[in-house]
Write a protein that holds these residues in place. Structure first.
Motif, PDB file in Angstrom:
ATOM      1  N   ALA A  81       0.834  -1.204   0.000  1.00 57.53           N
ATOM      2  CA  ALA A  81       0.000   0.000   0.000  1.00 57.53           C
ATOM      3  C   ALA A  81       0.870   1.255   0.000  1.00 57.53           C
ATOM      4  CB  ALA A  81      -0.917  -0.015   1.211  1.00 57.53           C
ATOM      5  N   LYS A  82       0.431   2.271  -0.743  1.00 58.93           N
ATOM      6  CA  LYS A  82       1.184   3.527  -0.802  1.00 58.93           C
ATOM      7  C   LYS A  82       1.040   4.328   0.484  1.00 58.93           C
ATOM      8  CE  LYS A  82       0.826   3.919  -5.848  1.00 58.93           C
ATOM      9  NZ  LYS A  82       0.356   4.761  -6.988  1.00 58.93           N
ATOM     10  N   GLN A  83      -0.118   4.233   1.120  1.00 58.37           N
ATOM     11  CA  GLN A  83      -0.346   4.932   2.372  1.00 58.37           C
ATOM     12  C   GLN A  83      -0.025   4.027   3.552  1.00 58.37           C
ATOM     13  OE1 GLN A  83      -1.100   8.133   2.271  1.00 58.37           O
ATOM     14  NE2 GLN A  83      -1.223   8.068   0.028  1.00 58.37           N
ATOM     15  N   SER A 100      -4.292  -0.890   3.681  1.00 57.70           N
ATOM     16  CA  SER A 100      -3.998  -2.324   3.601  1.00 57.70           C
ATOM     17  C   SER A 100      -3.363  -2.670   2.266  1.00 57.70           C
ATOM     18  CB  SER A 100      -5.285  -3.139   3.780  1.00 57.70           C
ATOM     19  OG  SER A 100      -5.872  -2.887   5.039  1.00 57.70           O
ATOM     20  N   ASN A 101      -2.509  -3.683   2.291  1.00 59.36           N
ATOM     21  CA  ASN A 101      -1.903  -4.167   1.053  1.00 59.36           C
ATOM     22  C   ASN A 101      -2.952  -4.843   0.185  1.00 59.36           C
ATOM     23  OD1 ASN A 101       0.649  -3.366   1.964  1.00 59.36           O
ATOM     24  ND2 ASN A 101       1.052  -5.369   2.904  1.00 59.36           N
ATOM     25  N   ALA A 102      -2.774  -4.731  -1.119  1.00 60.92           N
ATOM     26  CA  ALA A 102      -3.637  -5.455  -2.051  1.00 60.92           C
ATOM     27  C   ALA A 102      -3.109  -6.881  -2.180  1.00 60.92           C
ATOM     28  CB  ALA A 102      -3.643  -4.757  -3.403  1.00 60.92           C
ATOM     29  N   ARG A 103      -3.973  -7.869  -1.904  1.00 59.34           N
ATOM     30  CA  ARG A 103      -3.560  -9.272  -1.933  1.00 59.34           C
ATOM     31  C   ARG A 103      -4.400 -10.008  -2.967  1.00 59.34           C
ATOM     32  NH1 ARG A 103      -1.101 -10.011   3.673  1.00 59.34           N
ATOM     33  NH2 ARG A 103      -0.716 -12.176   3.069  1.00 59.34           N
ATOM     34  N   ASN A 104      -3.748 -10.698  -3.885  1.00 58.30           N
ATOM     35  CA  ASN A 104      -4.427 -11.474  -4.918  1.00 58.30           C
ATOM     36  C   ASN A 104      -3.958 -12.923  -4.847  1.00 58.30           C
ATOM     37  OD1 ASN A 104      -5.879  -9.287  -6.486  1.00 58.30           O
ATOM     38  ND2 ASN A 104      -3.789  -8.522  -6.583  1.00 58.30           N
ATOM     39  N   LEU A 105      -4.914 -13.826  -4.732  1.00 57.86           N
ATOM     40  CA  LEU A 105      -4.592 -15.240  -4.636  1.00 57.86           C
ATOM     41  C   LEU A 105      -4.113 -15.763  -5.985  1.00 57.86           C
ATOM     42  CD1 LEU A 105      -4.679 -17.886  -2.942  1.00 57.86           C
ATOM     43  CD2 LEU A 105      -6.994 -18.217  -3.848  1.00 57.86           C
ATOM     44  N   ILE A 106      -2.964 -16.464  -5.975  1.00 61.36           N
ATOM     45  CA  ILE A 106      -2.481 -17.139  -7.174  1.00 61.36           C
ATOM     46  C   ILE A 106      -2.935 -18.597  -7.156  1.00 61.36           C
ATOM     47  CG2 ILE A 106      -0.422 -17.891  -8.419  1.00 61.36           C
ATOM     48  CD1 ILE A 106       0.980 -15.367  -7.461  1.00 61.36           C
ATOM     49  N   CYS A 107      -2.697 -19.286  -6.026  1.00 62.52           N
ATOM     50  CA  CYS A 107      -3.132 -20.679  -5.903  1.00 62.52           C
ATOM     51  C   CYS A 107      -3.108 -21.075  -4.441  1.00 62.52           C
ATOM     52  CB  CYS A 107      -2.219 -21.602  -6.716  1.00 62.52           C
ATOM     53  SG  CYS A 107      -2.816 -23.315  -6.840  1.00 62.52           S
TER      54      CYS A 107
END
Length: 787
Positions: free
Chosen positions: A449-451, A455-462
């Motif tokens: 996150a920039k601020q 919260s951090n952006a979380r993307n599921l891969i597997c």
């Protein structure tokens, strides 16, 4: 001992109940006393669930030691028995194809997953569980993949210690054998790719060669025209700019990357190179390493994981006192691993793994190499993790391990945030503020996150694992619970979170098929999923082949033995029983110094095995921390007398043996607070009946060996008395040829006074892999002889 149960129905049908029962008892009596060698299963299957449309869902889990305990979900269409993996444990991660694809390696094989998210897909030509390759334990198979993902280098095994280097073209599946009889990987794969994926370098027989996959000399099979020079794979480094660096002796050579793969066949390698510097030592590829700066203008040199030096390249004053003029760092003797972080603006951080009195730990030192900065290594606070990755811009660093994943500011060395609290195995940077993590629960792509308060952006891969799983009611989609959250997939699209899963009750059958687990009494699997088509009278082929352990070294028929077990007081014990479990004892002998000890302790810990260490009093006095570390690690400790001398000479007989054993026991207790076992062998295995009898009177069992690796033979021995000296890899093969159930296998630690080119302890990973792949377990020697 295994008791086999034989079904007697066929006999009873033919000869009658009474006669059949008499034969049954005869067979049972015979089978009870039949010596059987037991093996430890590596994998067990569970959770069988059949859908209404004839799909089988199940889980496989590792059951024994190795790099890590792990599991995976699999699904198969029972109509054609095609097996697919749908979770991926992130034991090793590689980012390829310009950051578009994640390559995952674990005990079940090598798969690829889109970074955008997806399910693992197998790579044709790479051995894996879904292609029928049995899971044999040990470390994950090592490979070298080009950054563009088009090429993979792999080893096809010949023996326990040697294999052929093969180049796989991923798109076509075509394989090319590049070099034969290459040492199989211990700590580093014997080949490495250039950053542009155009050429790779490999080592064979102590010499380095290059192989272009394109350019003027591509496809040249004769190694004479691709020779670089003598060395090991750690004798070469690729710079960030694509240049190739080669350290031979004390000279550093550089070759422009473009020139290396476009050179003509008859151009000598050194004609293309430029000398860019020297070091004040002779580089030893058996233990030394070096790292090139991001701008390719300097290097960090590690001498035997002990001394660390910083050197600018193009340093013209060869008469300068390097030690006084340039920064250096001396690490403790207990250092067993070194890593170097080097930011684009010249900030160097040395991270050392060491054994301390309170266990293994991390030591960190910082060096700023910029103009006007004070030159010298300064200590930093130890991080929360043992593995590390620096961001491309050198501003942030990830640490991970059993405690989770933590993000640090690289320059201030302050913790920025905790990324995961689950045990983690791999992390990769995708950019300056984006990275991929692999823990025991998931593989995720995270955008910082920039601020500060965002919260951090979380993307599921597997998904990495699943504690619960099943089919969804009505839809038949696959559901899996991982880390407390439920996810769903239709076997084609990636996993996505689901709030209210409706899991169908598990079933062992459909209208056409029935499934069950069948226990196995041998081989790498604890049980196997079996399938029965209830509409057909003939049995179906197995979904998972039974699999067998490798018979490494057994085909030759050679047995290398020096004796057998003798019972009773005053007996020499050279091995345990030849029946029962497939177990051997590794016995490490410490004579003079600790070289190799701490690396071996680290390897044994990662393989989750216990060994036996023989120590003498002189060693204990000189290296008390080593004795403490061995005892605290839970290994068995035994005596090798009070002094490292040949006690078989006549004037050393009588109560001298008993007094020397007693003094050694007291010395060990004084150093460690623990007791030595009442097991021993004399230094150098110099034995006589009088020595064995004297030790027995003192309460000690005398151990010999039934497999002699010949690792005690030095270069000087070969010159003076003509005894052949085997290489470390040859000794691994020698052990695998000679081992039997109950074998006692000695391995000498420390440097030989007469010198060697390499040491058996430097190939301990390969030996443990080979034993595991053959179905053998390593246990303390007391367990062997206690049976």
């Amino acid at each position: 001992m295994i008791f086999y149960v034989i079904k007697m129905k066929a006999i009873n049908d033919k000869i009658g109940q009474g006669a059949g029962m008499r034969i049954w008892w005869y067979l049972l009596f015979f089978m009870v006393w039949l010596p059987i060698s037991e093996v430890m299963a590596q994998v067990g299957f569970s959770g069988l669930d059949v859908s209404d449309d004839n799909r089988l869902l199940f889980r496989a889990d590792s059951k024994s030691g190795g790099a890590s305990r792990q599991g995976a979900l699999f699904i198969s269409r029972l109509t054609d028995l095609v097996l697919e993996q749908i979770t991926a444990f992130p034991e090793n991660l590689d980012l390829i194809e310009q950051g578009k694809t994640l390559q995952v390696r674990n005990m079940f094989g090598t798969t690829r997953i889109p970074v955008s998210g997806g399910l693992p897909r197998a790579i044709p030509g790479i051995p894996g569980f879904t292609q029928g390759t049995p899971v044999l334990g040990g470390r994950v198979g090592d490979i070298a993949t080009s950054e563009d993902g088009k090429w993979i280098l792999l080893m096809e095994p010949l023996t326990a210690a040697y294999g052929n280097l093969v180049l796989l073209e991923v798109a076509s599946g075509a394989k090319t054998t590049i070099a034969r009889t290459i040492e199989r990987p211990d700590t580093a794969f014997p080949a490495g790719w250039s950053p542009d994926s155009q050429v790779f370098v490999y080592v064979r027989g102590g010499k380095l060669y290059y192989y272009p996959v394109s350019g003027a000399s591509a496809g040249v099979t004769d190694e004479r025209y691709r020779l670089i020079g003598e060395g090991a794979i750690n004798s070469v480094q690729w710079g960030k700019t694509g240049d190739f660096f080669y350290l031979q002796g004390s000279t550093v050579y550089r070759v422009r990357g473009a020139e290396l793969f476009t050179r003509t066949v008859y151009t000598d390698f050194l004609e293309l190179s430029t000398v860019v510097g020297t070091i004040p030592f002779t580089f030893d590829p058996n233990g030394d390493t070096f790292m090139i700066a991001p701008d390719s203008r300097s290097l960090v040199f590690s001498q035997g994981r002990r001394n660390v030096f910083f050197y600018p390249l193009r340093f013209d004053d060869y008469n300068l006192d390097y030690g006084a003029a340039l920064p250096y760092l001396m690490m403790p003797l207990s250092c067993f691993d070194l890593r170097v972080l080097w930011s684009p603006n010249g900030v160097i951080t040395v991270i050392a793994s060491v054994f301390k009195k309170d266990g293994a730990g991390i030591m960190v030192y910082r060096l700023n190499t910029g103009v006007g900065r004070e030159h010298g290594f300064v200590p930093l606070v130890s991080p929360e993790g043992s593995r590390v990755a620096l961001s491309p811009d050198g501003t942030k660093v990830l640490f991970w391990g059993e405690q989770g994943i933590v993000l640090y500011d690289y320059l201030t060395w302050n913790v920025l945030q905790t990324i995961s609290s689950f045990p983690a195995f791999s992390c990769l940077w995708m950019g300056n503020n984006e990275f991929i993590i692999g823990d025991t629960v998931r593989i995720e792509r995270i955008q910082i996150a920039k601020q500060r308060d965002a919260s951090n952006a979380r993307n599921l891969i597997c998904l990495a694992s699943a504690e619960e799983f099943g089919f969804e009611e009505k839809t038949g989609r696959i559901l899996a619970k991982s880390g407390g959250t439920w996810f769903v997939s239709n076997r084609v699209l990636p996993w996505v979170a689901i709030r209210e899963p409706r899991v169908r009750a598990p079933s062992l059958g459909s209208g056409r098929y029935q499934v069950y687990l069948e226990a196995q009494d041998s081989g790498p699997y604890e049980n196997l999923p079996m399938i029965r088509n209830i509409t057909l009278p003939v049995p179906m082929p197995p979904l998972v082949p039974k699999g067998e352990y490798l018979k490494l070294g057994e085909s030759s028929g050679i047995r290398i033995t020096t004796g057998s077990t003798s019972g009773g007081a005053g007996a020499l014990i050279t091995n345990g029983p030849r029946t029962g479990p497939l177990e051997v004892a590794l016995c490490f002998d410490l004579y003079d110094d600790t070289t190799g000890l701490f690396e071996v302790l680290d390897v044994l810990k990662r393989f989750k095995v216990k060994a036996t260490f023989f120590l003498n009093g002189e060693f204990i006095r000189r290296h008390p921390l080593a004795a403490i570390t061995i005892a605290d690690a839970g290994h068995e400790t035994a005596s090798m007398f009070f002094l490292p001398i040949n006690i078989s000479e006549t004037h050393y007989q009588g109560d001298f043996i008993a007094r020397g054993l007693a003094r050694n026991k007291e010395e060990f207790y004084r150093a460690t607070g623990s007791e030595l076992s009442l097991l021993w062998h004399p230094p150098y295995y110099a034995l006589s009946p009088e020595i064995i009898s004297a030790a027995a009177e003192a309460g000690y069992k005398t151990l010999g060996r039934d497999v002699d690796p010949m690792d005690w033979v030095s270069r000087e021995d070969t010159k003076q008395i003509g005894i052949s000296q085997y290489s470390a890899s040859e000794m691994v093969d020698r052990i695998m040829i000679g081992k039997q159930p109950g074998s006692i296998i000695p391995i000498r630690l420390g440097l030989l006074p007469g010198g060697r080119n390499d040491y058996l302890f430097s190939r301990i990973n390969v030996l443990l892999d080979a034993l595991s792949h053959s179905g053998y377990s390593v246990v303390p020697v007391s367990r062997i002889i206690g049976k």
